[in-house]
Design an enzyme around this catalytic site. Structure first.
Site, PDB file in Angstrom:
ATOM      1  N   TYR A  14       0.825  -1.212   0.000  1.00 41.25           N
ATOM      2  CA  TYR A  14       0.000   0.000   0.000  1.00 41.25           C
ATOM      3  C   TYR A  14       0.857   1.258   0.000  1.00 41.25           C
ATOM      4  CZ  TYR A  14      -4.225  -2.696   0.836  1.00 41.25           C
ATOM      5  OH  TYR A  14      -5.282  -3.561   0.702  1.00 41.25           O
ATOM      6  N   ARG A  41       1.663 -10.453  -6.199  1.00 39.25           N
ATOM      7  CA  ARG A  41       1.527  -8.996  -6.084  1.00 39.25           C
ATOM      8  C   ARG A  41       2.196  -8.294  -7.260  1.00 39.25           C
ATOM      9  NH1 ARG A  41       1.396  -5.785  -0.275  1.00 39.25           N
ATOM     10  NH2 ARG A  41      -0.846  -5.956  -0.174  1.00 39.25           N
ATOM     11  N   GLU A 160       6.440   7.664   5.817  1.00 37.66           N
ATOM     12  CA  GLU A 160       5.382   8.035   4.879  1.00 37.66           C
ATOM     13  C   GLU A 160       4.118   8.413   5.639  1.00 37.66           C
ATOM     14  OE1 GLU A 160       5.457   8.608   1.582  1.00 37.66           O
ATOM     15  OE2 GLU A 160       3.521   9.360   2.189  1.00 37.66           O
ATOM     16  N   GLU A 164      -4.703   5.919   3.338  1.00 34.73           N
ATOM     17  CA  GLU A 164      -5.339   5.135   2.287  1.00 34.73           C
ATOM     18  C   GLU A 164      -6.646   5.799   1.870  1.00 34.73           C
ATOM     19  OE1 GLU A 164      -5.425   0.926   3.269  1.00 34.73           O
ATOM     20  OE2 GLU A 164      -3.416   1.114   4.100  1.00 34.73           O
ATOM     21  N   ALA A 224      -0.019   8.609  16.694  1.00 33.75           N
ATOM     22  CA  ALA A 224      -0.597   8.590  18.041  1.00 33.75           C
ATOM     23  C   ALA A 224      -1.478   9.826  18.262  1.00 33.75           C
ATOM     24  CB  ALA A 224       0.515   8.528  19.090  1.00 33.75           C
ATOM     25  N   LEU A 226      -3.022  11.617  15.940  1.00 31.81           N
ATOM     26  CA  LEU A 226      -4.227  11.516  15.109  1.00 31.81           C
ATOM     27  C   LEU A 226      -5.247  10.572  15.749  1.00 31.81           C
ATOM     28  CD1 LEU A 226      -2.573  11.361  11.573  1.00 31.81           C
ATOM     29  CD2 LEU A 226      -4.075  13.187  12.418  1.00 31.81           C
ATOM     30  N   CYS A 275      -2.327   0.999  10.582  1.00 33.94           N
ATOM     31  CA  CYS A 275      -1.295   1.807  11.237  1.00 33.94           C
ATOM     32  C   CYS A 275      -1.565   2.218  12.674  1.00 33.94           C
ATOM     33  CB  CYS A 275      -1.045   3.064  10.419  1.00 33.94           C
ATOM     34  SG  CYS A 275      -0.267   2.715   8.846  1.00 33.94           S
TER      35      CYS A 275
HETATM   36  P1  NAD Z   1       2.046  -4.210   2.803  1.00 30.16           P
HETATM   37  O1  NAD Z   1       1.917  -5.429   3.607  1.00 30.16           O
HETATM   38  O2  NAD Z   1       0.917  -3.759   1.937  1.00 30.16           O
HETATM   39  O3  NAD Z   1       3.338  -4.313   1.853  1.00 30.16           O
HETATM   40  C1  NAD Z   1       4.562  -4.811   2.261  1.00 30.16           C
HETATM   41  C2  NAD Z   1       5.146  -5.650   1.125  1.00 30.16           C
HETATM   42  O4  NAD Z   1       6.498  -5.987   1.437  1.00 30.16           O
HETATM   43  C3  NAD Z   1       4.430  -6.975   0.870  1.00 30.16           C
HETATM   44  O5  NAD Z   1       3.970  -7.008  -0.464  1.00 30.16           O
HETATM   45  C4  NAD Z   1       5.503  -8.037   1.148  1.00 30.16           C
HETATM   46  O6  NAD Z   1       5.411  -9.148   0.273  1.00 30.16           O
HETATM   47  C5  NAD Z   1       6.777  -7.271   0.906  1.00 30.16           C
HETATM   48  N1  NAD Z   1       7.958  -7.832   1.557  1.00 30.16           N
HETATM   49  C6  NAD Z   1       8.108  -8.229   2.842  1.00 30.16           C
HETATM   50  N2  NAD Z   1       9.355  -8.657   3.073  1.00 30.16           N
HETATM   51  C7  NAD Z   1      10.031  -8.522   1.917  1.00 30.16           C
HETATM   52  C8  NAD Z   1      11.374  -8.783   1.514  1.00 30.16           C
HETATM   53  N3  NAD Z   1      12.272  -9.243   2.405  1.00 30.16           N
HETATM   54  N4  NAD Z   1      11.721  -8.547   0.241  1.00 30.16           N
HETATM   55  C9  NAD Z   1      10.829  -8.071  -0.643  1.00 30.16           C
HETATM   56  N5  NAD Z   1       9.552  -7.787  -0.333  1.00 30.16           N
HETATM   57  C10 NAD Z   1       9.150  -8.006   0.937  1.00 30.16           C
HETATM   58  O7  NAD Z   1       2.404  -3.041   3.839  1.00 30.16           O
HETATM   59  P2  NAD Z   1       2.136  -1.470   3.682  1.00 30.16           P
HETATM   60  O8  NAD Z   1       0.755  -1.141   4.117  1.00 30.16           O
HETATM   61  O9  NAD Z   1       2.617  -1.010   2.365  1.00 30.16           O
HETATM   62  O10 NAD Z   1       3.092  -0.910   4.814  1.00 30.16           O
HETATM   63  C11 NAD Z   1       4.491  -0.935   4.669  1.00 30.16           C
HETATM   64  C12 NAD Z   1       5.108  -0.076   5.745  1.00 30.16           C
HETATM   65  O11 NAD Z   1       4.679   1.280   5.613  1.00 30.16           O
HETATM   66  C13 NAD Z   1       4.708  -0.481   7.166  1.00 30.16           C
HETATM   67  O12 NAD Z   1       5.811  -0.301   8.002  1.00 30.16           O
HETATM   68  C14 NAD Z   1       3.628   0.507   7.526  1.00 30.16           C
HETATM   69  O13 NAD Z   1       3.573   0.732   8.902  1.00 30.16           O
HETATM   70  C15 NAD Z   1       4.078   1.748   6.806  1.00 30.16           C
HETATM   71  N6  NAD Z   1       2.999   2.687   6.469  1.00 30.16           N
HETATM   72  C16 NAD Z   1       1.797   2.230   5.991  1.00 30.16           C
HETATM   73  C17 NAD Z   1       0.804   3.127   5.622  1.00 30.16           C
HETATM   74  C18 NAD Z   1      -0.524   2.662   5.085  1.00 30.16           C
HETATM   75  O14 NAD Z   1      -1.435   3.473   4.963  1.00 30.16           O
HETATM   76  N7  NAD Z   1      -0.709   1.397   4.750  1.00 30.16           N
HETATM   77  C19 NAD Z   1       1.042   4.503   5.729  1.00 30.16           C
HETATM   78  C20 NAD Z   1       2.267   4.930   6.198  1.00 30.16           C
HETATM   79  C21 NAD Z   1       3.246   4.010   6.565  1.00 30.16           C
HETATM   80  C1  UDX Z   2      -3.296   6.889   8.885  1.00 26.04           C
HETATM   81  C2  UDX Z   2      -2.737   8.316   8.917  1.00 26.04           C
HETATM   82  O1  UDX Z   2      -3.795   9.247   8.668  1.00 26.04           O
HETATM   83  C3  UDX Z   2      -1.651   8.483   7.882  1.00 26.04           C
HETATM   84  O2  UDX Z   2      -1.084   9.777   7.983  1.00 26.04           O
HETATM   85  C4  UDX Z   2      -0.580   7.426   8.115  1.00 26.04           C
HETATM   86  O3  UDX Z   2       0.432   7.530   7.137  1.00 26.04           O
HETATM   87  C5  UDX Z   2      -1.193   6.044   8.088  1.00 26.04           C
HETATM   88  O4  UDX Z   2      -2.236   5.954   9.055  1.00 26.04           O
HETATM   89  P1  UDX Z   2      -5.007   5.562   7.342  1.00 26.04           P
HETATM   90  O5  UDX Z   2      -5.024   4.592   8.459  1.00 26.04           O
HETATM   91  O6  UDX Z   2      -4.772   5.078   5.968  1.00 26.04           O
HETATM   92  O7  UDX Z   2      -3.917   6.696   7.615  1.00 26.04           O
HETATM   93  O8  UDX Z   2      -6.427   6.334   7.319  1.00 26.04           O
HETATM   94  P2  UDX Z   2      -7.053   7.502   8.229  1.00 26.04           P
HETATM   95  O9  UDX Z   2      -7.742   8.442   7.335  1.00 26.04           O
HETATM   96  O10 UDX Z   2      -6.082   8.086   9.163  1.00 26.04           O
HETATM   97  O11 UDX Z   2      -8.174   6.737   9.066  1.00 26.04           O
HETATM   98  C6  UDX Z   2      -7.854   5.799  10.068  1.00 26.04           C
HETATM   99  C7  UDX Z   2      -9.114   5.355  10.784  1.00 26.04           C
HETATM  100  O12 UDX Z   2      -9.653   6.402  11.576  1.00 26.04           O
HETATM  101  C8  UDX Z   2     -10.223   4.924   9.843  1.00 26.04           C
HETATM  102  O13 UDX Z   2     -10.865   3.779  10.362  1.00 26.04           O
HETATM  103  C9  UDX Z   2     -11.151   6.110   9.852  1.00 26.04           C
HETATM  104  O14 UDX Z   2     -12.467   5.766   9.531  1.00 26.04           O
HETATM  105  C10 UDX Z   2     -11.030   6.569  11.291  1.00 26.04           C
HETATM  106  N1  UDX Z   2     -11.385   7.990  11.491  1.00 26.04           N
HETATM  107  C11 UDX Z   2     -10.683   8.967  10.869  1.00 26.04           C
HETATM  108  C12 UDX Z   2     -12.413   8.337  12.373  1.00 26.04           C
HETATM  109  O15 UDX Z   2     -13.057   7.456  12.956  1.00 26.04           O
HETATM  110  N2  UDX Z   2     -12.710   9.657  12.566  1.00 26.04           N
HETATM  111  C13 UDX Z   2     -12.021  10.660  11.957  1.00 26.04           C
HETATM  112  O16 UDX Z   2     -12.336  11.833  12.196  1.00 26.04           O
HETATM  113  C14 UDX Z   2     -10.976  10.305  11.085  1.00 26.04           C
END
Ligand code: NAD
Ligand code: UDX
Length: 483
Positions: A14, A41, A160, A164, A224, A226, A275
Site C-alpha cells: 500500500y 503482487r 510516509e 489510504e 498517536a 491523530l 497503522c
Molecule cells: P504491505 O503489507 O501492503 O506491503 C509490504 C510488502 O512488502 C508486501 O507485499 C511483502 O510481500 C513485501 N515484503 C516483505 N518482506 C520482503 C522482503 N524481504 N523482500 C521483498 N519484499 C518483501 O504493507 P504497507 O501497508 O505497504 O506498509 C508498509 C510499511 O509502511 C509499514 O511499516 C507501515 O507501517 C508503513 N505505512 C503504511 C501506511 C498505510 O497506509 N498502509 C502509511 C504509512 C506508513
Molecule cells: C493513517 C494516517 O492518517 C496516515 O497519515 C498514516 O500515514 C497512516 O495511518 P489511514 O489509516 O490510511 O492513515 O487512514 P485515516 O484516514 O487516518 O483513518 C484511520 C481510521 O480512523 C479509519 O478507520 C477512519 O475511519 C477513522 N477515522 C478517521 C475516524 O473514525 N474519525 C475521523 O475523524 C478520522
C-alpha cells in the site's frame, strides 16, 4: 543515461506501490523499480487489475509503467543496481515471543537489510520508508556495516504520511516530507540526494530535515496524535448519548478553536487501519522499554477507548433488540476500515461482526470493495489478545456459517431486523431506505456507526435509528446499553 539516478523499493504494498509510482511520475529522469517477494503482487502491479484499490492510482501507474516505473520479483538484481534503496516492507505487531502484542516485528526488515548487504557492490543510500521503532536505523546500520563488502551505507529515515483512500492526493501535495539522517558530512550529502528527488514536485519549505531519531519518532507520534483525537471525540460521544448533547455539534464547536482545528474529529464506531493501533502499541512498548510506564499508559488509553467504542456499539445493537440477536439477521453495510479502500486490516467491522456472532446473530455483509474471501479470512483470523482483551477469539466454525456476503446492500438488508453501517461509503447515503424498510422485519433498526444517514428522514420512514453520539430515540433510552 549512465548517470541516471536509480531507485529500488523493496515492498510493493500500500505504501511502496503508490509512493514509487508518484516518484516515477514526477521524476521522469529517475528509474524506479519496485520489487517484492510476492510473485502474485508483482504480477498484479504489471497487469490490468492493480493489487490495491486507490482512487487515481491506475492513472499514475499507466502513465509511467514500462517507461521509468517497473515492478519485478528480481529483488537482488535491482537492489544491486540501485543508488537509493527504499525499504517499505510490512512491520506488523509481533504475535509471539518477547514484546508479543505490542512490539513491531522487524523480521521482514532485517531480512531485507541482510539481503542488501549481501548483494551490494556499490555505495547505497538505504531509506526507511516503513514505520519502525525509534532507533531502528542504528540496528540496520549495524547489520549493513558488519556484513559490508567494502561498500558505504547511509541510512535515512523518510517515514510516509499518506492515508489510504487519498494516497495519490496526499503524495502529490504532502503537508510535509520528513527526512532524517546522520549529522555527518556523508549523512548530510545523503539527505540532500533524497531531498533533490522530492524537490521535483514538493516545495522546499515542506521538506523537513531532522536527525534520524526525530524522524523515526515523529511518525509514531503523528499517528498517536491523530488516533488520540478520534478516541477523544469518541469518548465524548458516549457522554453525548448519556446527556442529550450532539457530538457533531460539540466537535464543530470545539474544532472552531484554531488551536484545535476541525479535522479528524468525526465520532465513529472506532478507528481501524493497519497503522494506528500497531504504531501506538509500538510506542507503548518503546516507552516501557525506556522505563516510562506513565507515558506508556497514557497512550495505551487511546487504544482502550477505541476497543470500548467498538464493544459499546455491539452492546447498543444487542440491548436495543430486546437483549438478544440470537437467530436474527443483521445486515452489515461496509467492511473496509474506511471508504475508498478495499483494505480491511484492523477494521472495526471485524470486532463488531465477531461481537454480533458471539451473540449468535446471523449476519449478511456488503462492501463495494471487499471480497467474500477476504471477509471470511478476517473473521476466521486468530488475533493476539495479549494485553488487549477486546480482540475476541476467532469465530467458531459454527458461527462462520452464520455469515453471508452479498454484492448488494438491498440483498444484505432483506428480511433483516437491523442494519449496521460500519464504513462511510458515499453510496450508503443514497440508498433507498424506504425500500429497505419495506423488506425488513419490524421494528426495523438502523445503527449508524459512521453518522452517514439522515436520521430524521429514516425515523419518518419508521426506523428506530441509533447514531453515534447523537440524542437517543425514546426506544433506545428505554433500553440502556451496558458498556
Ligand atoms: P504491505 O503489507 O501492503 O506491503 C509490504 C510488502 O512488502 C508486501 O507485499 C511483502 O510481500 C513485501 N515484503 C516483505 N518482506 C520482503 C522482503 N524481504 N523482500 C521483498 N519484499 C518483501 O504493507 P504497507 O501497508 O505497504 O506498509 C508498509 C510499511 O509502511 C509499514 O511499516 C507501515 O507501517 C508503513 N505505512 C503504511 C501506511 C498505510 O497506509 N498502509 C502509511 C504509512 C506508513
Ligand atoms: C493513517 C494516517 O492518517 C496516515 O497519515 C498514516 O500515514 C497512516 O495511518 P489511514 O489509516 O490510511 O492513515 O487512514 P485515516 O484516514 O487516518 O483513518 C484511520 C481510521 O480512523 C479509519 O478507520 C477512519 O475511519 C477513522 N477515522 C478517521 C475516524 O473514525 N474519525 C475521523 O475523524 C478520522
Amino acid at each position: 543515461i549512465a548517470n541516471m539516478v536509480k531507485i529500488c523499493c523493496i515492498g510493493a504494498g500500500y505504501v511502496g506501490g503508490p509512493t514509487m509510482a508518484v516518484i516515477a511520475l514526477k521524476c521522469p529522469s529517475i528509474e524506479v523499480v519496485v520489487v517484492d517477494i510476492s510473485a502474485s503482487r508483482i504480477a498484479a502491479w504489471n497487469g490490468d487489475q492493480l493489487p490495491i484499490y486507490e482512487p487515481g492510482l491506475d492513472d499514475v501507474v499507466k502513465q509511467c509503467r514500462g517507461k521509468n516505473l517497473f515492478f519485478s520479483t528480481n529483488v537482488e538484481v535491482h537492489v544491486a543496481e540501485a543508488d537509493i534503496i527504499f525499504v517499505s516492507v510490512n512491520t506488523p505487531t509481533k504475535t509471539r515471543g518477547l514484546g508479543a502484542g505490542k512490539a513491531a516485528d522487524l523480521t521482514y526488515w532485517e531480512s531485507a537489510a541482510r539481503m542488501i548487504a549481501d548483494v551490494s557492490r556499490s555505495d547505497k543510500i538505504v531509506v526507511e520508508k516503513s514505520t519502525v521503532p525509534v532507533k531502528t536505523a542504528e540496528a540496520i546500520e549495524k547489520i549493513l556495516t558488519h556484513n559490508s563488502k567494502g561498500v558505504n551505507y547511509q541510512i535515512l529515515s523518510n517515514p510516509e504520511f499518506l492515508a489510504e483512500g487519498t494516497a495519490i492526493q496526499d503524495l502529490f501535495t504532502p503537508d510535509r516530507v520528513l527526512i532524517g539522517g546522520r549529522e555527518t558530512p556523508e549523512g548530510r550529502r545523503a539527505v540532500q540526494t533524497l531531498k533533490d528527488v522530492y524537490a521535483h514536485w514538493v516545495p522546499e519549505d515542506r521538506i523537513l530535515t531532522t536527525n534520524l531519531w526525530s524522524a523515526e519518532l515523529s511518525k509514531l507520534a503523528a499517528n498517536a496524535f491523530l488516533a488520540q483525537r478520534i478516541s477523544s471525540v469518541n469518548a465524548i460521544s458516549a457522554l453525548c448519548e448519556a446527556t442529550g448533547a450532539n457530538v457533531s455539534e460539540v466537535a464543530f464547536a470545539v474544532g472552531k478553536d484554531s488551536r484545535i482545528g476541525p479535522k479528524f474529529l468525526n465520532a465513529s464506531v472506532g478507528f481501524g487501519g493497519s497503522c494506528f493501533q500497531k504504531d501506538i502499541l509500538n510506542l507503548v512498548y518503546i516507552c516501557e522499554c525506556n522505563g516510562l510506564p506513565e507515558v506508556a499508559n497514557y497512550w495505551r488509553q487511546v487504544i482502550k477507548i477505541n476497543d470500548y467504542q467498538k464493544s459499546r456499539f455491539v452492546n447498543r445493537v444487542v440491548s436495543s433488540m430486546f437483549n438478544t440477536v440470537s437467530g436474527k439477521k443483521i445486515a452489515v453495510l461496509g467492511f473496509a476500515f474506511k471508504k475508498d479502500t478495499g483494505d480491511t486490516r484492523e477494521t472495526p467491522a471485524i470486532d463488531v461482526c465477531k461481537g454480533l456472532l458471539g451473540d449468535k446473530a446471523s449476519i449478511s455483509i456488503y462492501d463495494p470493495q471487499v471480497t467474500e474471501e477476504q471477509i471470511r479470512r478476517d473473521l476466521a483470523m486468530n488475533k493476539f489478545d495479549w494485553d488487549h482483551p477486546a480482540h475476541l477469539q476467532p469465530t467458531s466454525p459454527a458461527a462462520v456459517k452464520q455469515v453471508s456476503v452479498t454484492w448488494d446492500a438491498y440483498a444484505a438488508a432483506k428480511g433483516a431486523h437491523g442494519v449496521c453501517i460500519l464504513t462511510e461509503w458515499d453510496e450508503f447515503r443514497e440508498l433507498d431506505y424506504q425500500m429497505i424498510y419495506d423488506n425488513m422485519q419490524k421494528p426495523a433498526f438502523v445503527f449508524d456507526g459512521r453518522n452517514v444517514v439522515d436520521a430524521e428522514k429514516l425515523r419518518a420512514i419508521g426506523f428506530i435509528v441509533y447514531s453515534i453520539g447523537k440524542p437517543l430515540d425514546s426506544w433506545l433510552k428505554d433500553m440502556p446499553a451496558i458498556a
